[in-house]
Write an enzyme that holds these catalytic residues in place. Sequence first.
Site, PDB file in Angstrom:
ATOM      1  N   HIS A  16      -3.921  -0.579  -4.956  1.00 42.74           N
ATOM      2  CA  HIS A  16      -2.830   0.252  -4.444  1.00 42.74           C
ATOM      3  C   HIS A  16      -2.648   1.459  -5.372  1.00 42.74           C
ATOM      4  CE1 HIS A  16       0.536   0.525  -1.669  1.00 42.74           C
ATOM      5  NE2 HIS A  16       1.416   0.659  -2.654  1.00 42.74           N
ATOM      6  N   SER A  46       2.367   4.504  -0.063  1.00 43.85           N
ATOM      7  CA  SER A  46       3.051   3.240   0.186  1.00 43.85           C
ATOM      8  C   SER A  46       4.180   3.448   1.194  1.00 43.85           C
ATOM      9  CB  SER A  46       3.530   2.647  -1.135  1.00 43.85           C
ATOM     10  OG  SER A  46       3.810   1.278  -1.013  1.00 43.85           O
ATOM     11  N   ASP A  49      -6.867  -3.019  -1.712  1.00 40.59           N
ATOM     12  CA  ASP A  49      -5.408  -2.984  -1.779  1.00 40.59           C
ATOM     13  C   ASP A  49      -4.868  -4.312  -1.243  1.00 40.59           C
ATOM     14  OD1 ASP A  49      -2.687  -2.479  -1.658  1.00 40.59           O
ATOM     15  OD2 ASP A  49      -2.940  -0.433  -0.888  1.00 40.59           O
TER      16      ASP A  49
END
Length: 634
Positions: A329, A192, A298
């Site tokens: 994610h 991320s 995602d």
Amino acid sequence: MAVLAALLLALAGALVAPASAATAGPVRNGVSQPVYSYTKAVRETVWVDTGLDGDGDGRVDRVAADIIRPSEPAAAGLKIPVIMDASPYYSCCGRGNESQLKTYDSKGHPVQFPLYYDNYFVPRGYAVVLVDLTGTNRSDGCVDVGGPSDVTSAKAVVDWLNGRAVGHSARTGGTAVTPTWANGSVGMIGKSWDGTVANGVAATGVAGLKTIVPISAISSWYDYYRSQGAPLYSGTPADLAGDVESSGATSRCRAEQSTLAAGAPYSGDWTSLWQQRDYVASVAKVKASVFVVHGMQDLNVRTVNFGQWWDALASTGVDRKIWLSQTGHVDPFDYRRSAWVDTLHSWFDHYLMGVDNGIQNGPVADVERAPDQWSQDAGWPAPGTVQSAVHLNPGTLGGTSNSGSVSFTDDPSRDENAWAADADRSTPDKTVFSSAPLAGDLRLSGSGSVTLTVTPSTASAHLSAVLVDLGPATIRNYAGSGEGIRTLTTRSCWGTSGTGDSACYLDTAADTTQVGATVFSRGWIDLGHYASLNHGVALTPGTAYTMTVDLAATDHVVPAGHRLALTVAGTDNGLIDPPASRPTLTVDLSRSALRLPLVGGAGSLHVPAKPALDGPGLTSLTARELPLGAAAFR
């Protein structure tokens, strides 16, 4: 100690090829070995000058780099490489499936290093360096959400590890610290925001950064918050900065917060703030190898981010590898743990230790086809992929040309899953183009696009376009709380544990669900940005506008017997915000075009000679083929 050092030097010489004996850790059979003590590892913090004064206090900002490294290599005269994860999350939110935070003893020395990198790699001759981005945890400065401060704070540590920046033993100064133990080779990794910073640092071309492993990472922050002018449900950069900054930064960073708010207008305009945070624009500077990992479902960091980054990297000639899962994610440690650790181990051994293990010559792409079922390819997009123009006619994909028109009215209460469930039912909020049941498997690999000529009834309009696999399937439950995984109660260990830092993590398993249709690629636009992303305008009702919707990168096989469909609608509830009005939109299909990345080209899209009785059909499907990547980026 002298005897131990001599013994270790002899051991390293026996295990490592002579060319790398001065810098690499011990290697046997192409794999670095866990011969060093984790419990005796050196744990320290170094504060590195960034050259910035983001908080305006008249002092150069220093970032905290928490380091853990085996003590024995330095005693044996060996220098070692670094695995680095620069993150804003070490005190506010945690890392990994168990949200681990950094911890410190009463003297401020680091105890827990989140994730398994330290437990696994330190015994194998690596240092692990976890950097607090500016404005977070124990670092000075202000969070600027992917901007120069974020990137520079991590780059400064790479520079320090290569003798080009100054490090200190204390935040307030102390004594100068030199990394005499480091060989200058750095690999950055992270999920991320962490992986995003790795992308940004690589795009500076900094010397010494040998590889990056961005996991579910952003390549352009505009594409995290906006989609071709349409605002996404992602909050604002100013909100995100407030979520992660340290308590001390909150009061001193109000100017930066105002800058973030002003530079990210809700209008979706492509401002200088976004341009500054577009790493794709600087891709030519990348020298590091890149191992991209992303979940194809995602909906946090959407797949346009990995797709445009991967495509742009092709022009640089750097070594690339990619893993694409069916999760949301999620870190690969939590959906393919054993294979991931082994692959990452080989990747770092090769690019940081110089081990000739052949990983650079193996398959480029691993793609999850069904839960826990993977395939491999020599390249990505898959070899043989051709951008193919597929014709659009009311209700169908097919014919010899695009013809006719369709209309629908924006309904902000509806979403892509509702559209897919109603694919064979006429509803006023969407239009669906579908093939007949396919005679053979059809694979799409890469990014597509759909150009639409649309006449709105009001002064504002948003459009959504999604590709759907119509047919039953068992998929990862990416919409669930685990985004495709279940966390179990058992644990498995990956490396060596120490006091306050366990190497044992909760196991996981696939969380699956049965579906009747699967959305596998998406795109959204604001029609008011039809002429330019730089500035949106009010639409003139009754006037036709043409704009290309970029369909985000994917790799999906529509099985034989299923149907391929394109849904075009207005607001995709939960993923984009609605426009100011509720327009009816009429699409002129004769001035529209769908382009798909088909493996084998248009000839791979086989349909029966006669239309099926149970759904929209066509007697033939023709397409002209275009060079791969012909669709416009924006």
